[in-house]
Design a protein around this motif. Structure first.
Motif, PDB file in Angstrom:
ATOM      1  N   HIS A 172       0.838  -1.204   0.000  1.00 37.54           N
ATOM      2  CA  HIS A 172       0.000   0.000   0.000  1.00 37.54           C
ATOM      3  C   HIS A 172       0.874   1.256   0.000  1.00 37.54           C
ATOM      4  O   HIS A 172       0.638   2.193  -0.777  1.00 37.54           O
ATOM      5  CB  HIS A 172      -0.941  -0.011   1.210  1.00 37.54           C
ATOM      6  CG  HIS A 172      -1.770   1.217   1.325  1.00 37.54           C
ATOM      7  ND1 HIS A 172      -2.822   1.490   0.465  1.00 37.54           N
ATOM      8  CD2 HIS A 172      -1.708   2.259   2.193  1.00 37.54           C
ATOM      9  CE1 HIS A 172      -3.357   2.643   0.787  1.00 37.54           C
ATOM     10  NE2 HIS A 172      -2.717   3.134   1.836  1.00 37.54           N
ATOM     11  N   ILE A 173       1.859   1.287   0.869  1.00 36.38           N
ATOM     12  CA  ILE A 173       2.752   2.451   0.946  1.00 36.38           C
ATOM     13  C   ILE A 173       3.542   2.592  -0.354  1.00 36.38           C
ATOM     14  O   ILE A 173       3.765   3.700  -0.842  1.00 36.38           O
ATOM     15  CB  ILE A 173       3.682   2.350   2.169  1.00 36.38           C
ATOM     16  CG1 ILE A 173       2.860   2.525   3.447  1.00 36.38           C
ATOM     17  CG2 ILE A 173       4.818   3.352   2.104  1.00 36.38           C
ATOM     18  CD1 ILE A 173       3.597   2.232   4.723  1.00 36.38           C
ATOM     19  N   LYS A 174       3.949   1.468  -0.930  1.00 35.03           N
ATOM     20  CA  LYS A 174       4.709   1.495  -2.180  1.00 35.03           C
ATOM     21  C   LYS A 174       3.872   2.077  -3.322  1.00 35.03           C
ATOM     22  O   LYS A 174       4.385   2.817  -4.164  1.00 35.03           O
ATOM     23  CB  LYS A 174       5.184   0.088  -2.529  1.00 35.03           C
ATOM     24  CG  LYS A 174       6.126   0.047  -3.692  1.00 35.03           C
ATOM     25  CD  LYS A 174       6.615  -1.362  -3.935  1.00 35.03           C
ATOM     26  CE  LYS A 174       7.336  -1.430  -5.250  1.00 35.03           C
ATOM     27  NZ  LYS A 174       7.434  -2.776  -5.765  1.00 35.03           N
ATOM     28  N   GLU A 175       2.585   1.759  -3.364  1.00 31.99           N
ATOM     29  CA  GLU A 175       1.705   2.336  -4.386  1.00 31.99           C
ATOM     30  C   GLU A 175       1.663   3.853  -4.252  1.00 31.99           C
ATOM     31  O   GLU A 175       1.740   4.579  -5.248  1.00 31.99           O
ATOM     32  CB  GLU A 175       0.293   1.761  -4.269  1.00 31.99           C
ATOM     33  CG  GLU A 175       0.169   0.340  -4.732  1.00 31.99           C
ATOM     34  CD  GLU A 175      -1.200  -0.251  -4.433  1.00 31.99           C
ATOM     35  OE1 GLU A 175      -2.112   0.485  -3.992  1.00 31.99           O
ATOM     36  OE2 GLU A 175      -1.355  -1.467  -4.634  1.00 31.99           O
ATOM     37  N   HIS A 176       1.550   4.329  -3.025  1.00 36.57           N
ATOM     38  CA  HIS A 176       1.543   5.777  -2.775  1.00 36.57           C
ATOM     39  C   HIS A 176       2.893   6.372  -3.172  1.00 36.57           C
ATOM     40  O   HIS A 176       2.965   7.448  -3.770  1.00 36.57           O
ATOM     41  CB  HIS A 176       1.216   6.061  -1.308  1.00 36.57           C
ATOM     42  CG  HIS A 176       0.899   7.484  -1.029  1.00 36.57           C
ATOM     43  ND1 HIS A 176      -0.098   8.186  -1.683  1.00 36.57           N
ATOM     44  CD2 HIS A 176       1.451   8.361  -0.158  1.00 36.57           C
ATOM     45  CE1 HIS A 176      -0.138   9.416  -1.243  1.00 36.57           C
ATOM     46  NE2 HIS A 176       0.795   9.560  -0.309  1.00 36.57           N
ATOM     47  N   TYR A 177       3.960   5.668  -2.860  1.00 37.18           N
ATOM     48  CA  TYR A 177       5.311   6.101  -3.214  1.00 37.18           C
ATOM     49  C   TYR A 177       5.449   6.254  -4.728  1.00 37.18           C
ATOM     50  O   TYR A 177       6.025   7.223  -5.213  1.00 37.18           O
ATOM     51  CB  TYR A 177       6.328   5.082  -2.681  1.00 37.18           C
ATOM     52  CG  TYR A 177       7.703   5.204  -3.256  1.00 37.18           C
ATOM     53  CD1 TYR A 177       8.585   6.177  -2.803  1.00 37.18           C
ATOM     54  CD2 TYR A 177       8.128   4.343  -4.259  1.00 37.18           C
ATOM     55  CE1 TYR A 177       9.865   6.282  -3.327  1.00 37.18           C
ATOM     56  CE2 TYR A 177       9.401   4.440  -4.790  1.00 37.18           C
ATOM     57  CZ  TYR A 177      10.263   5.410  -4.326  1.00 37.18           C
ATOM     58  OH  TYR A 177      11.521   5.517  -4.853  1.00 37.18           O
ATOM     59  N   GLU A 178       4.914   5.291  -5.482  1.00 40.50           N
ATOM     60  CA  GLU A 178       5.009   5.355  -6.944  1.00 40.50           C
ATOM     61  C   GLU A 178       4.272   6.568  -7.493  1.00 40.50           C
ATOM     62  O   GLU A 178       4.718   7.180  -8.466  1.00 40.50           O
ATOM     63  CB  GLU A 178       4.508   4.050  -7.561  1.00 40.50           C
ATOM     64  CG  GLU A 178       5.475   2.900  -7.311  1.00 40.50           C
ATOM     65  CD  GLU A 178       4.920   1.534  -7.681  1.00 40.50           C
ATOM     66  OE1 GLU A 178       3.752   1.452  -8.119  1.00 40.50           O
ATOM     67  OE2 GLU A 178       5.650   0.554  -7.513  1.00 40.50           O
ATOM     68  N   ASP A 179       3.160   6.933  -6.875  1.00 39.20           N
ATOM     69  CA  ASP A 179       2.449   8.153  -7.282  1.00 39.20           C
ATOM     70  C   ASP A 179       3.315   9.389  -7.022  1.00 39.20           C
ATOM     71  O   ASP A 179       3.403  10.294  -7.857  1.00 39.20           O
ATOM     72  CB  ASP A 179       1.123   8.304  -6.519  1.00 39.20           C
ATOM     73  CG  ASP A 179       0.074   7.308  -6.975  1.00 39.20           C
ATOM     74  OD1 ASP A 179       0.211   6.781  -8.093  1.00 39.20           O
ATOM     75  OD2 ASP A 179      -0.867   7.065  -6.204  1.00 39.20           O
ATOM     76  N   VAL A 180       3.949   9.425  -5.855  1.00 42.33           N
ATOM     77  CA  VAL A 180       4.794  10.557  -5.468  1.00 42.33           C
ATOM     78  C   VAL A 180       6.026  10.639  -6.363  1.00 42.33           C
ATOM     79  O   VAL A 180       6.486  11.735  -6.694  1.00 42.33           O
ATOM     80  CB  VAL A 180       5.183  10.443  -3.976  1.00 42.33           C
ATOM     81  CG1 VAL A 180       6.254  11.450  -3.602  1.00 42.33           C
ATOM     82  CG2 VAL A 180       3.959  10.620  -3.097  1.00 42.33           C
ATOM     83  N   GLN A 181       6.552   9.484  -6.780  1.00 41.10           N
ATOM     84  CA  GLN A 181       7.765   9.449  -7.603  1.00 41.10           C
ATOM     85  C   GLN A 181       7.608  10.192  -8.921  1.00 41.10           C
ATOM     86  O   GLN A 181       8.583  10.703  -9.467  1.00 41.10           O
ATOM     87  CB  GLN A 181       8.175   7.999  -7.896  1.00 41.10           C
ATOM     88  CG  GLN A 181       9.022   7.372  -6.835  1.00 41.10           C
ATOM     89  CD  GLN A 181      10.306   8.134  -6.596  1.00 41.10           C
ATOM     90  OE1 GLN A 181      10.439   8.823  -5.599  1.00 41.10           O
ATOM     91  NE2 GLN A 181      11.242   8.049  -7.495  1.00 41.10           N
ATOM     92  N   ARG A 182       6.400  10.262  -9.424  1.00 42.23           N
ATOM     93  CA  ARG A 182       6.185  10.976 -10.685  1.00 42.23           C
ATOM     94  C   ARG A 182       6.593  12.436 -10.584  1.00 42.23           C
ATOM     95  O   ARG A 182       7.022  13.043 -11.553  1.00 42.23           O
ATOM     96  CB  ARG A 182       4.724  10.876 -11.119  1.00 42.23           C
ATOM     97  CG  ARG A 182       4.334   9.481 -11.539  1.00 42.23           C
ATOM     98  CD  ARG A 182       2.928   9.420 -12.036  1.00 42.23           C
ATOM     99  NE  ARG A 182       2.018   9.842 -10.971  1.00 42.23           N
ATOM    100  CZ  ARG A 182       0.792  10.269 -11.174  1.00 42.23           C
ATOM    101  NH1 ARG A 182       0.314  10.368 -12.379  1.00 42.23           N
ATOM    102  NH2 ARG A 182       0.034  10.629 -10.156  1.00 42.23           N
ATOM    103  N   PHE A 183       6.469  12.992  -9.379  1.00 37.88           N
ATOM    104  CA  PHE A 183       6.816  14.398  -9.162  1.00 37.88           C
ATOM    105  C   PHE A 183       8.175  14.560  -8.491  1.00 37.88           C
ATOM    106  O   PHE A 183       8.709  15.659  -8.421  1.00 37.88           O
ATOM    107  CB  PHE A 183       5.739  15.077  -8.307  1.00 37.88           C
ATOM    108  CG  PHE A 183       4.387  15.020  -8.935  1.00 37.88           C
ATOM    109  CD1 PHE A 183       4.053  15.854  -9.980  1.00 37.88           C
ATOM    110  CD2 PHE A 183       3.446  14.105  -8.486  1.00 37.88           C
ATOM    111  CE1 PHE A 183       2.807  15.795 -10.574  1.00 37.88           C
ATOM    112  CE2 PHE A 183       2.193  14.036  -9.074  1.00 37.88           C
ATOM    113  CZ  PHE A 183       1.870  14.877 -10.117  1.00 37.88           C
ATOM    114  N   GLY A 184       8.696  13.456  -7.964  1.00 30.03           N
ATOM    115  CA  GLY A 184      10.010  13.501  -7.328  1.00 30.03           C
ATOM    116  C   GLY A 184      10.029  14.379  -6.100  1.00 30.03           C
ATOM    117  O   GLY A 184       9.048  14.494  -5.372  1.00 30.03           O
TER     118      GLY A 184
END
Length: 149
Positions: free
Chosen positions: A52-64
Motif C-alpha cells: 500500500h505504501i509502495k503504491e503511494h510512493y510510486e504516485d509521489v515518484q512521478r513528481f520527485g
C-alpha cells in the motif's frame, strides 16, 4: 522446427532434471518458507502494508522531490520495508528464495558451460556473465576486459 528423436530425448531429460530440482533440499526449503510466509498473519499484514505504501510512493515518484509529501513518503517506505524485512518469516523466505535462485543459476551455468564456454549466462543480479569478463563492469556501462572473438 522439426522434432527429431534427439529433441524428444533431450526434452525427456529436461523433465527428469525438473523433477530432480523439485525434489531437492533447496526447493523443499523454499516451499516450506513460502508456506510459512503465506500462513503467518503478521507477515502478510506487513507485506500488504508495504504494498500500500509502495503504491503511494510510486504516485509521489512521478513528481520527485517537488511533491509536498516526498520526504514523509520516503521515510514511510523505508520504515515499512525495514519492518517487513525484519519479520522472521519474510527473512526466512527471502533467504530460501535467494538460495533457490543461486541453485538454478548454477544449474543454468553448468549446462551453458558444458555446451560452450562462449555462452553468456544471466545471473541473479541481472548482469550477464561470460568467461572473458570477471569484473561485471561491462553490464553496468563500465569498462571491462571482455574481448570480441
Amino acid at each position: 522446427m522439426i522434432m527429431t528423436l534427439e529433441h524428444v530425448q533431450i526434452l525427456d531429460q529436461t523433465d527428469h532434471l525438473i523433477d530432480m530440482i523439485k525434489q531437492s533440499d533447496v526447493m523443499q526449503e523454499y516451499e516450506c518458507a513460502l508456506k510459512q510466509l503465506e500462513e503467518n498473519e503478521e507477515a502478510q499484514s506487513l507485506i500488504q502494508s508495504f504494498k500500500h505504501i509502495k503504491e503511494h510512493y510510486e504516485d509521489v515518484q512521478r513528481f520527485g522531490r517537488y511533491h509536498p509529501d516526498y520526504q514523509e513518503i520516503m521515510k514511510n517506505v523505508r520504515s515499512s520495508k525495514r519492518k517487513m524485512d525484519m519479520n522472521e518469516y519474510v527473512a526466512k523466505f527471502k533467504l530460501a528464495e535467494r538460495n533457490l535462485q543461486t541453485f538454478l543459476d548454477d544449474i543454468s551455468e553448468s549446462i551453458a558451460r558444458s555446451v560452450s564456454e562462449k555462452i553468456i549466462v544471466p545471473k541473479e543480479n541481472g548482469l550477464l556473465s561470460d568467461s572473458g569478463c570477471s569484473s561485471g563492469s561491462c553490464g553496468t556501462g563500465g569498462s571491462c576486459g571482455c574481448q570480441a572473438s
